[in-house]
Structures are given as structure tokens and as C-alpha cells.
Design a protein around this motif. Structure first.
Motif, PDB file in Angstrom:
ATOM      1  N   ALA A 231       0.836  -1.204   0.000  1.00  0.00           N
ATOM      2  CA  ALA A 231       0.000   0.000   0.000  1.00  0.00           C
ATOM      3  C   ALA A 231       0.869   1.251   0.000  1.00  0.00           C
ATOM      4  O   ALA A 231       0.573   2.230  -0.690  1.00  0.00           O
ATOM      5  N   THR A 232       1.944   1.235   0.753  1.00  0.00           N
ATOM      6  CA  THR A 232       2.857   2.376   0.776  1.00  0.00           C
ATOM      7  C   THR A 232       3.500   2.571  -0.585  1.00  0.00           C
ATOM      8  O   THR A 232       3.615   3.701  -1.073  1.00  0.00           O
ATOM      9  N   GLU A 233       3.904   1.483  -1.212  1.00  0.00           N
ATOM     10  CA  GLU A 233       4.502   1.559  -2.548  1.00  0.00           C
ATOM     11  C   GLU A 233       3.483   2.097  -3.572  1.00  0.00           C
ATOM     12  O   GLU A 233       3.822   2.951  -4.395  1.00  0.00           O
ATOM     13  N   ALA A 234       2.256   1.646  -3.506  1.00  0.00           N
ATOM     14  CA  ALA A 234       1.230   2.113  -4.433  1.00  0.00           C
ATOM     15  C   ALA A 234       0.888   3.576  -4.195  1.00  0.00           C
ATOM     16  O   ALA A 234       0.592   4.310  -5.147  1.00  0.00           O
ATOM     17  N   ALA A 235       0.967   4.029  -2.955  1.00  0.00           N
ATOM     18  CA  ALA A 235       0.660   5.423  -2.649  1.00  0.00           C
ATOM     19  C   ALA A 235       1.718   6.369  -3.201  1.00  0.00           C
ATOM     20  O   ALA A 235       1.452   7.548  -3.444  1.00  0.00           O
ATOM     21  N   GLN A 236       2.928   5.872  -3.411  1.00  0.00           N
ATOM     22  CA  GLN A 236       4.018   6.704  -3.906  1.00  0.00           C
ATOM     23  C   GLN A 236       4.080   6.795  -5.436  1.00  0.00           C
ATOM     24  O   GLN A 236       4.845   7.594  -5.978  1.00  0.00           O
ATOM     25  N   ILE A 237       3.275   6.012  -6.136  1.00  0.00           N
ATOM     26  CA  ILE A 237       3.308   5.989  -7.596  1.00  0.00           C
ATOM     27  C   ILE A 237       3.059   7.373  -8.211  1.00  0.00           C
ATOM     28  O   ILE A 237       3.801   7.788  -9.098  1.00  0.00           O
ATOM     29  N   PRO A 238       2.037   8.126  -7.767  1.00  0.00           N
ATOM     30  CA  PRO A 238       1.825   9.440  -8.390  1.00  0.00           C
ATOM     31  C   PRO A 238       2.962  10.430  -8.143  1.00  0.00           C
ATOM     32  O   PRO A 238       3.112  11.398  -8.874  1.00  0.00           O
ATOM     33  N   LEU A 239       3.760  10.209  -7.139  1.00  0.00           N
ATOM     34  CA  LEU A 239       4.826  11.144  -6.788  1.00  0.00           C
ATOM     35  C   LEU A 239       6.145  10.831  -7.456  1.00  0.00           C
ATOM     36  O   LEU A 239       7.092  11.623  -7.353  1.00  0.00           O
ATOM     37  N   LYS A 240       6.238   9.695  -8.132  1.00  0.00           N
ATOM     38  CA  LYS A 240       7.493   9.292  -8.771  1.00  0.00           C
ATOM     39  C   LYS A 240       7.761  10.128 -10.015  1.00  0.00           C
ATOM     40  O   LYS A 240       6.865  10.429 -10.784  1.00  0.00           O
ATOM     41  N   GLU A 241       9.026  10.484 -10.195  1.00  0.00           N
ATOM     42  CA  GLU A 241       9.450  11.205 -11.398  1.00  0.00           C
ATOM     43  C   GLU A 241      10.258  10.237 -12.251  1.00  0.00           C
ATOM     44  O   GLU A 241      11.340   9.811 -11.880  1.00  0.00           O
ATOM     45  N   ASP A 242       9.700   9.865 -13.389  1.00  0.00           N
ATOM     46  CA  ASP A 242      10.418   8.925 -14.258  1.00  0.00           C
ATOM     47  C   ASP A 242      11.242   9.633 -15.291  1.00  0.00           C
ATOM     48  O   ASP A 242      10.990  10.609 -15.838  1.00  0.00           O
TER      49      ASP A 242
END
Length: 50
Positions: A39-50
């Protein structure tokens, strides 16, 4: 016995039991120990800069 009455009786008894068990299963599945990391990993998806 009418088919509607029989189906309603079945839904009132076994249908309610099945929905309750399904709900409890989903709740317990969400709060298992391994779910926190995912859940923590999924919550960080929108904040990732690829």
C-alpha cells in the motif's frame, strides 16, 4: 410455494451470510501484515518522477 418467496427466503438467510463472509474476508485481506508495504509503494506511484 411461489418462486419469488423461495428466492427471497434464500437471499434473506444464506445471501446475507455469504455477503457478510465476503466482506469480512476483504477486510481481513486488506489488513494483513504484508499489505502495508504494498500500500505504501502504491501510494508513492503518483509522486514518482520517471
Amino acid at each position: 410455494m411461489e418462486i419469488y418467496t423461495a428466492m427471497r427466503h434464500f437471499a434473506d438467510s444464506w445471501g446475507l451470510l455469504a455477503m457478510t463472509l465476503f466482506f469480512l474476508g476483504v477486510v481481513l485481506f486488506m489488513f494483513r501484515p504484508a499489505a502495508k508495504a504494498r500500500a505504501t509503494e502504491a501510494a508513492q506511484i503518483p509522486l514518482k518522477e520517471d
